[in-house]
Design a protein around this motif. Structure first.
Motif, PDB file in Angstrom:
ATOM      1  N   LYS A   1     -44.225  10.088  16.279  1.00 55.16           N
ATOM      2  CA  LYS A   1     -43.643   8.710  16.345  1.00 55.16           C
ATOM      3  C   LYS A   1     -44.583   7.853  15.318  1.00 55.16           C
ATOM      4  O   LYS A   1     -45.750   7.961  15.145  1.00 55.16           O
ATOM      5  CB  LYS A   1     -44.000   7.867  17.870  1.00 55.16           C
TER       6      LYS A   1
ATOM      7  N   MET B   1     -41.245   4.613  16.292  1.00 58.98           N
ATOM      8  CA  MET B   1     -40.187   5.185  16.022  1.00 58.98           C
ATOM      9  C   MET B   1     -40.391   6.544  15.645  1.00 58.98           C
ATOM     10  O   MET B   1     -41.214   6.611  14.737  1.00 58.98           O
ATOM     11  CB  MET B   1     -39.128   4.328  15.196  1.00 58.98           C
TER      12      MET B   1
ATOM     13  N   ASP C   1     -35.754   9.466  13.454  1.00 62.85           N
ATOM     14  CA  ASP C   1     -34.893   8.221  13.399  1.00 62.85           C
ATOM     15  C   ASP C   1     -35.284   7.490  12.206  1.00 62.85           C
ATOM     16  O   ASP C   1     -34.189   6.656  11.485  1.00 62.85           O
ATOM     17  CB  ASP C   1     -35.094   7.479  14.844  1.00 62.85           C
TER      18      ASP C   1
ATOM     19  N   ARG D   1     -32.169   3.698  18.874  1.00 62.36           N
ATOM     20  CA  ARG D   1     -32.661   2.947  20.224  1.00 62.36           C
ATOM     21  C   ARG D   1     -31.297   2.897  21.237  1.00 62.36           C
ATOM     22  O   ARG D   1     -31.239   1.970  21.827  1.00 62.36           O
ATOM     23  CB  ARG D   1     -33.126   1.557  19.854  1.00 62.36           C
TER      24      ARG D   1
END
Length: 395
Positions: A97, A120, A124, A213
């Motif tokens: 992340k 994130m 992603d 998300r």
């Protein structure tokens, strides 16, 4: 090192012979020759264009491909290349992340609407760059890899030089308008060629639509800015671009029947022109040419013995897939491959170190050239290993 012997001859619908020689190591990168295509008018509504076959780097079509122009978001091809390199080196993982900075969250233009302090995953963020051309995602990844976008841009320009390119200069990781930020169709094709060594990248660039998300209040719908991913068979990337100055740009790649091509157009007047001209370039490639695969990426092509290494037999593998390109209907003549191992190799060596090159020729001209590298770390032999080898050499 002992001198290597000639490798066995084998047939690939043609006679192919291989030989191994030693030579001094001179940095050599991608070399492309233009085929006779100047009479074709495949990109009349673009300022510049180029079409290459990926494995060989051979140019199938060229229009002003050395003209320096703003690349807009095609800049992100280099950004993605450095991300993929960091993943391969173990410096990043897809599930890591990344915390978003104030700068990254404030980027304009195309974005995935990251918020300062949001976390994130690399997976992603890479998706946000490849599919939605997210400027915020690009800056977040640049800061994660290099500490700041400015330091990342230095890495970008260093990689440009490593690839042997002289007509590209980056000022940011996004392609947003900036003074002295430029590239060429030729250089973008070379960068795309380098990026496509990482086969996993098309898992991202081929996505037409997806979500970030997902299932949350801030769910974000991604739609690929490259519409050919959906509407042209075989297209699975790579990157669009648009600014008022750059107009409509696209570096596209497609694979059909084992042949991968890269087509670039810059300065098209409309998105329709951009897509039509890329489609014409790809149509031309698959109508006129074929490829013959010779080696897969990471395939062992030779090995050599090294008395002073911790392992006497060192495997040498291809850094990329190797093919030959020829016009359809051609009677294939004798094709030769020559393996060169550089003389100036010293221990220790890290996995992936380039130690030679593989050339494919038609007996006269070089058809392709590929770096050869070692497949694992090689260290100095210890005293016991050296003693055993010296002792065995007497018998």
């Amino acid at each position: 090192m002992k001198k290597l012997s000639i490798i066995s001859v084998f047939l690939l619908s043609m006679l192919m012979s291989q030989s191994v020689v030693f030579a001094q190591h001179n940095d050599q990168h991608i070399s492309m020759e233009v085929n006779e295509s100047s009479s074709l008018d495949l990109a009349k509504n673009s300022k510049s264009a180029i079409l290459i076959e990926r494995d060989t780097g051979n140019i199938l079509y060229d229009k002003n491909s050395d003209e320096k122009l703003p690349p807009a978001s095609m800049t992100k091809i280099m950004t993605m290349l450095l991300i993929m390199e960091a993943i391969e080196k173990g410096e990043l993982t897809l599930d890591e992340k990344v915390k978003v900075s104030e700068k990254a969250s404030s980027m304009g233009g195309s974005q995935i609407f990251l918020e300062e302090g949001e976390e994130m995953t690399v997976d992603d963020l890479l998706k946000g760059i490849a599919v939605a051309s997210g400027n915020d995602a690009s800056v977040a990844m640049a800061e994660r890899i290099a500490g700041s976008e400015e330091a990342f841009v230095e890495m970008m320009n260093k990689k440009v030089k490593y690839l042997g390119l002289t007509s590209t200069k980056f000022q940011n990781s996004t392609g947003l308008p900036a003074e002295d930020h430029y590239s060429t169709a030729h250089d973008m094709a070379v960068m795309a060629k380098a990026l496509l060594k990482y086969e996993a990248i098309t898992n991202y660039t081929s996505i037409y639509e997806d979500y970030l998300r997902k299932g949350t209040e801030k769910e974000f719908w991604l739609v690929n800015t490259n519409k050919l991913v959906r509407f042209y068979e075989g297209v699975d990337g790579l990157k669009t671009g648009f600014t008022n100055e750059a107009k409509y740009c696209l570096t596209a790649t497609a694979e059909k029947d084992g042949m991968r091509t890269i087509a670039v157009v810059m300065g098209a007047k409309t998105p329709k022109d951009r897509n039509n001209e890329i489609s014409k370039l790809l149509d031309y490639a698959y109508a006129k040419f074929d490829t013959k695969p010779l080696y897969e990426k990471n395939q062992v092509v030779t090995s050599f013995e090294w008395l002073k290494a911790n392992q006497q037999k060192v495997d040498v593998v291809t850094s990329d897939s190797v093919s030959i390109l020829y016009p359809k209907g051609t009677d294939l003549d004798k094709v030769e491959t020559k393996i060169t191992i550089y003389k100036d190799i010293t221990l220790p060596l890290e996995k992936g170190t380039v130690v030679g090159k593989l050339q494919v020729t038609d007996g006269e001209q070089v058809m392709s050239e590929t770096d050869l590298m070692i497949s694992e770390d090689v260290e100095h032999a210890n005293l016991l290993q050296l003693f055993k080898r010296t002792f065995q050499s007497f018998f």
